[in-house]
Design an enzyme around this catalytic site. Sequence first.
Site, PDB file in Angstrom:
ATOM      1  CB  CYS A 132      -5.996 -21.323  23.531  1.00  0.00           C
ATOM      2  SG  CYS A 132      -6.747 -20.617  22.053  1.00  0.00           S
ATOM      3  CG  HIS A 133      -7.092 -26.828  20.341  1.00  0.00           C
ATOM      4  ND1 HIS A 133      -8.202 -27.617  20.248  1.00  0.00           N
ATOM      5  CD2 HIS A 133      -6.186 -27.383  19.509  1.00  0.00           C
ATOM      6  CE1 HIS A 133      -7.971 -28.613  19.401  1.00  0.00           C
ATOM      7  NE2 HIS A 133      -6.748 -28.483  18.926  1.00  0.00           N
TER       8      HIS A 133
END
Length: 104
Positions: free
Chosen positions: A62-63
């Site tokens: 993810c981020h």
Amino acid sequence: MRNLDPAQFQALIARADAVLLDVRLPEEIEIAALPGAVNIPLAELGARMGELNPEAPIAVLCHHGVRSEMAGRLLERNGFVDVSHLTGGIDVWSRVIDTRIPRY
């Protein structure tokens, strides 16, 4: 679930049998992405996990690592046996492994 640093994550996703799962939103993928990733946003994962092989090694991204950890725990609770996530997410990947990937 294993928490991997960028080098460990890179080694895992290089394996032919590993699935790279990106749980970010499509608009985030447009900004920065790793090639070959399957995109299933975290909010959709519960309904779409049937698209993944529970026996395959799953490498979640993810981020910053928060959503990927949540996704990994969800996958484990649903019978996935080999789940890892990238601690620090694509943000750390873009700083340590591939600086061509934009940070956002």
